[in-house]
Motif scaffolding. Structure first.
Motif: not given
Length: 299
Positions: A216, A218-219, A227, A259-261
């Motif tokens: 992940a 961008d975590a 994430d 890929y999502k948050q």
């Protein structure tokens, strides 16, 4: 004269993690503690959940920092117990990398034990998030990952390969790909319901998982977001191609990867096994939400 801002540390140590690394590493960092006149106490676990029960109990000594030494499972026991006991407000937590994967420590940015203890002694603190997991009437907390499908299966395989050290995660992943089967993923997140076949689902609070897999990219420990990584439909060659990109984080650009948050999600299926912070424990259904900046981490 000591320049350390931390005067007393209580270590919770899993001697069996990392093929016995924690005890060896503790002896390496002990000279730093002594040279800085830091008082310290040590609790050594003898079995699974020992650290969890110790932190939950009234036997915890007064200290400036509770320091976890072991793998990501040891960190999980420490953080979970701090949250469940309500002690997260009273005991800052720290981590000395001494397991096999060290995904949590790698996300922190320090994999060298001696450098880690020097940084800890300076006392710089951040507030990090945790994932609250509701499984029926039970509530627990994760600070690294929650995995379903291949993420759970691969962890089961890697547990059987512990003698191989860190490479076991890569070997287990390849075995998992060779034997992979789709499962029905029933998922609710951001008011969206997904009910379809999938290979893998991961919820992460950390950038890394396994051994150096940048799952992940961008975590952030402290962003108030979970994430989410999903592999839905892919054949074995396509999954191998995705696997090779995991170490650079470029897999998130593959069209087969979602890929999502999110701030919360629910896995709705019945009886699917889970990987929680590197430990095979629990099963679906679960409801998960982020608890923002609830743990003080000395880094």
């Amino acid at each position: 004269m000591s320049s350390s801002k931390i005067k007393k540390i209580h270590f919770v140590l899993n001697p069996k993690a990392g093929n016995g690394s924690p005890l060896k590493i503790f002896h390496q960092i002990e000279e730093e503690l002594k040279s800085n006149n830091v008082q310290y106490t040590v609790f050594k676990s003898q079995g699974r959940r020992d650290i969890f029960h110790h932190v939950m109990s009234g036997d915890m000594p007064v200290c400036d920092v509770l320091c976890s030494m072991g793998g990501d499972g040891t960190i999980h026991e420490t953080a979970d117990a701090l949250m469940q006991s309500g002690k997260a407000n009273d005991f800052p937590m720290a981590v000395i990398p001494s397991g096999t994967g060290n995904a949590f420590a790698q996300t922190l940015g320090e994999l060298q034990p001696k450098k880690a203890i020097r940084k800890i002694l300076q006392g710089e603190a951040i507030k990090i998030d945790a994932m609250e997991i509701k499984q029926g009437a039970e509530v627990s907390y994760a600070v690294n990952i929650i995995g379903w499908g291949m993420a759970s299966k691969v962890n089961q395989i890697s547990d059987q390969l512990r003698a191989l050290g860190g490479i076991r995660y890569n070997i287990a992943s390849l075995i998992g790909i060779a034997t992979m089967k789709k499962k029905r993923l029933a998922l609710r997140m951001n008011q969206e319901v997904i009910d379809e076949d999938a290979l893998l689902f991961l919820a992460l609070n950390t950038v890394y998982t396994g051994k150096g897999m940048k799952m992940a990219p961008d975590a952030d420990f402290s962003d108030g977001l979970i994430d989410i990584i999903m592999f839905k439909s892919a054949n074995k060659l396509q999954v191998i191609n995705i696997f090779l990109k995991l170490f650079s984080g470029k897999h998130i650009f593959d069209p087969r990867v979602t890929y999502k948050q999110v701030e919360s999600f629910s896995l709705l299926s019945e009886g699917d096994e889970l990987n929680i912070d590197g430990e095979n424990q629990g099963s679906t259904p679960i409801d998960v939400r982020v608890i923002k900046k609830c743990i003080t981490l000395i880094k």
